[in-house]
Write a protein that holds these residues in place. Sequence first.
Motif, PDB file in Angstrom:
ATOM      1  N   VAL A 287       0.807  -1.233   0.000  1.00 26.87           N
ATOM      2  CA  VAL A 287       0.000   0.000   0.000  1.00 26.87           C
ATOM      3  C   VAL A 287       0.837   1.278   0.000  1.00 26.87           C
ATOM      4  O   VAL A 287       0.307   2.358  -0.239  1.00 26.87           O
ATOM      5  CB  VAL A 287      -0.993   0.042   1.200  1.00 26.87           C
ATOM      6  N   LYS A 288       2.149   1.181   0.231  1.00 23.07           N
ATOM      7  CA  LYS A 288       3.015   2.365   0.168  1.00 23.07           C
ATOM      8  C   LYS A 288       3.471   2.662  -1.261  1.00 23.07           C
ATOM      9  O   LYS A 288       4.131   3.666  -1.505  1.00 23.07           O
ATOM     10  CB  LYS A 288       4.260   2.161   1.038  1.00 23.07           C
ATOM     11  N   SER A 289       3.128   1.769  -2.200  1.00 25.95           N
ATOM     12  CA  SER A 289       3.656   1.875  -3.564  1.00 25.95           C
ATOM     13  C   SER A 289       2.879   2.884  -4.410  1.00 25.95           C
ATOM     14  O   SER A 289       1.705   3.158  -4.168  1.00 25.95           O
ATOM     15  CB  SER A 289       3.608   0.509  -4.246  1.00 25.95           C
ATOM     16  N   THR A 290       3.557   3.356  -5.440  1.00 25.43           N
ATOM     17  CA  THR A 290       2.987   4.356  -6.344  1.00 25.43           C
ATOM     18  C   THR A 290       1.627   3.924  -6.904  1.00 25.43           C
ATOM     19  O   THR A 290       1.390   2.741  -7.167  1.00 25.43           O
ATOM     20  CB  THR A 290       3.956   4.644  -7.519  1.00 25.43           C
ATOM     21  N   GLY A 291       0.766   4.918  -7.136  1.00 28.12           N
ATOM     22  CA  GLY A 291      -0.544   4.656  -7.719  1.00 28.12           C
ATOM     23  C   GLY A 291      -0.485   4.411  -9.222  1.00 28.12           C
ATOM     24  O   GLY A 291      -1.493   4.090  -9.837  1.00 28.12           O
ATOM     25  N   LEU A 292       0.713   4.527  -9.816  1.00 26.58           N
ATOM     26  CA  LEU A 292       0.838   4.377 -11.269  1.00 26.58           C
ATOM     27  C   LEU A 292       0.461   2.976 -11.754  1.00 26.58           C
ATOM     28  O   LEU A 292       0.018   2.811 -12.887  1.00 26.58           O
ATOM     29  CB  LEU A 292       2.269   4.693 -11.722  1.00 26.58           C
ATOM     30  N   TYR A 293       0.654   1.957 -10.906  1.00 21.46           N
ATOM     31  CA  TYR A 293       0.310   0.587 -11.317  1.00 21.46           C
ATOM     32  C   TYR A 293      -1.152   0.500 -11.767  1.00 21.46           C
ATOM     33  O   TYR A 293      -1.462  -0.137 -12.766  1.00 21.46           O
ATOM     34  CB  TYR A 293       0.490  -0.395 -10.153  1.00 21.46           C
ATOM     35  N   ALA A 294      -2.025   1.103 -10.971  1.00 21.62           N
ATOM     36  CA  ALA A 294      -3.471   0.940 -11.181  1.00 21.62           C
ATOM     37  C   ALA A 294      -3.930   1.435 -12.557  1.00 21.62           C
ATOM     38  O   ALA A 294      -4.866   0.887 -13.134  1.00 21.62           O
ATOM     39  CB  ALA A 294      -4.239   1.661 -10.082  1.00 21.62           C
ATOM     40  N   LYS A 295      -3.256   2.476 -13.068  1.00 18.41           N
ATOM     41  CA  LYS A 295      -3.709   3.062 -14.341  1.00 18.41           C
ATOM     42  C   LYS A 295      -2.673   2.916 -15.452  1.00 18.41           C
ATOM     43  O   LYS A 295      -2.759   3.587 -16.474  1.00 18.41           O
ATOM     44  CB  LYS A 295      -4.030   4.546 -14.129  1.00 18.41           C
ATOM     45  N   ASP A 296      -1.692   2.047 -15.268  1.00 15.03           N
ATOM     46  CA  ASP A 296      -0.610   1.944 -16.249  1.00 15.03           C
ATOM     47  C   ASP A 296      -1.121   1.396 -17.577  1.00 15.03           C
ATOM     48  O   ASP A 296      -1.728   0.317 -17.632  1.00 15.03           O
ATOM     49  CB  ASP A 296       0.511   1.045 -15.724  1.00 15.03           C
ATOM     50  N   LYS A 297      -0.841   2.130 -18.656  1.00  9.64           N
ATOM     51  CA  LYS A 297      -1.421   1.770 -19.957  1.00  9.64           C
ATOM     52  C   LYS A 297      -0.887   0.434 -20.482  1.00  9.64           C
ATOM     53  O   LYS A 297      -1.619  -0.349 -21.074  1.00  9.64           O
ATOM     54  CB  LYS A 297      -1.216   2.890 -20.977  1.00  9.64           C
ATOM     55  N   ILE A 298       0.387   0.139 -20.234  1.00  8.02           N
ATOM     56  CA  ILE A 298       0.966  -1.117 -20.741  1.00  8.02           C
ATOM     57  C   ILE A 298       0.388  -2.313 -19.982  1.00  8.02           C
ATOM     58  O   ILE A 298       0.016  -3.331 -20.581  1.00  8.02           O
ATOM     59  CB  ILE A 298       2.508  -1.093 -20.659  1.00  8.02           C
ATOM     60  N   LEU A 299       0.279  -2.194 -18.663  1.00  9.24           N
ATOM     61  CA  LEU A 299      -0.319  -3.290 -17.881  1.00  9.24           C
ATOM     62  C   LEU A 299      -1.779  -3.504 -18.289  1.00  9.24           C
ATOM     63  O   LEU A 299      -2.228  -4.649 -18.422  1.00  9.24           O
ATOM     64  CB  LEU A 299      -0.236  -2.997 -16.379  1.00  9.24           C
ATOM     65  N   LEU A 300      -2.507  -2.415 -18.512  1.00  6.57           N
ATOM     66  CA  LEU A 300      -3.919  -2.533 -18.895  1.00  6.57           C
ATOM     67  C   LEU A 300      -4.064  -3.110 -20.308  1.00  6.57           C
ATOM     68  O   LEU A 300      -4.927  -3.950 -20.553  1.00  6.57           O
ATOM     69  CB  LEU A 300      -4.617  -1.172 -18.779  1.00  6.57           C
TER      70      LEU A 300
END
Length: 484
Positions: A287-300
Amino acid sequence: MSENLKIDPYGFREYDARWLYEKDINSAGIENLGKGLGTQIKNYTKKDHPRIIVGHDYRSYSEEIKTSLKKGLKSTGCHIEDIGLSLSPMVYFAQFNLDADAVAMVTASHNENGWTGVKMGIKKGLTHAPEEMRELKEITLSEKFSKGYGNEKEIKDFDKIYKNDLINKNKINKKIKAVVACGNGTAGVFAPDILRGIGCEVIELDCNLDWNFPKYNPNPEDLEMLHEIAKAVKENNADIGFGFDGDGDRVGVIDNEGNEIFSDKIGLLIARNLSTKHKNSKFVVDVKSTGLYAKDKILLENNCETIYWKTGHSHIKRKVNTEKALAGFEKSGHFFFNQPLGYGYDDGINSAIHVCHLLDNENKKMSEIINELPNTFQTPTMAPFCKDEEKYQVVEDLVKQIKNLKENETEIDGQVINDILTVNGVRFSFEDGSWGLIRASSNKPSLVIVTESPTSDERKKKIFDFIDDLLQKTSKVGEYDQKI
């Protein structure tokens, strides 16, 4: 308890056990810890003679402590397989390779000299979680020990098996020049050999073993260590710099320009790289990690899911296991790779190898790759003082307040909260991807506060000011260790 026995109950932590030797624990206390662990392993495995992998790190007293621990384990009926000088991940690997029932690694990781401890686990690839530590503490302190007659054998040259396992499946094509820093800790006899073995040109920095840690503690979150790596990277015109902690389960990364890359961002780069080959995968981050994972275009685009979970290597490791996730990343530098990339446990050298694969796949420098990520403004991890006996209640009360603010659509810096995660304290997020975190520290009398905004530094600060205002109103929170 017998008169000469010393074992401070506070040494039993959430995921492992650590004490100052011999101030807080003596050899009789370590022996009792072995008896407690042996009893617990027998209870879990239902075996009279479970097989335990045992290893130790490079400290002046670690072998002495291992001897006492083994004595306790054998007195319960456990059979010991001693693999000698080890990294924690080498002990975890040995459990798979030798098909053993449990592990016990004598290490205090990156702690200063004088500290000792044990990392232990029963189910393959997992270490003790808080409930297992509580159970171990209860068995050990109440002296409810099983009795039996165990034996012991030495497994010679197991380090070669561990090294070759990582080398043989991870060869790279590009000649990557890597600074490898070990802070004179145990990783010094492993990391350079393995990274050379996969094809890197290695520049060693403090890789000779010295249990006095003459320069700095082997800790990739230590600024002194990171600055030394950065200097060596620039002096040698290296492609990357790696810093390993004392027992080799964590890594810190410096780019080719000498800049530290926070581990959550490194994790995202690795996840992106893996997602192209492993579509539809799950990744677990703390939970301390960046919020970028959730909306990352490559992962999505690759239909990958990111799960935010409780901070702590034991928690992330278990979540990776139960979710059958491909990998997990913790902001402190613990990375976990599941099959076919690893066995699910944290291994700093394997993590460094995956950064090498990333560089091998891209015709770009590390600084260019990191610059492709959207910019975010993030606070350091801040730890305002809060008493151990009060911190969990304080967080519980704050969770209720933040839920009320969401329900009432109260604006914070012109935005309403659109998502709340309560798996570990409370992480509340906004539409633009900004977020704030409040949780209780698992190992000291403090809270943990982090805020991040992809929008502006000002918004990051406004979210922090909002949290700080809530904390001050409790009148139970003291000084910060650092503040933005």
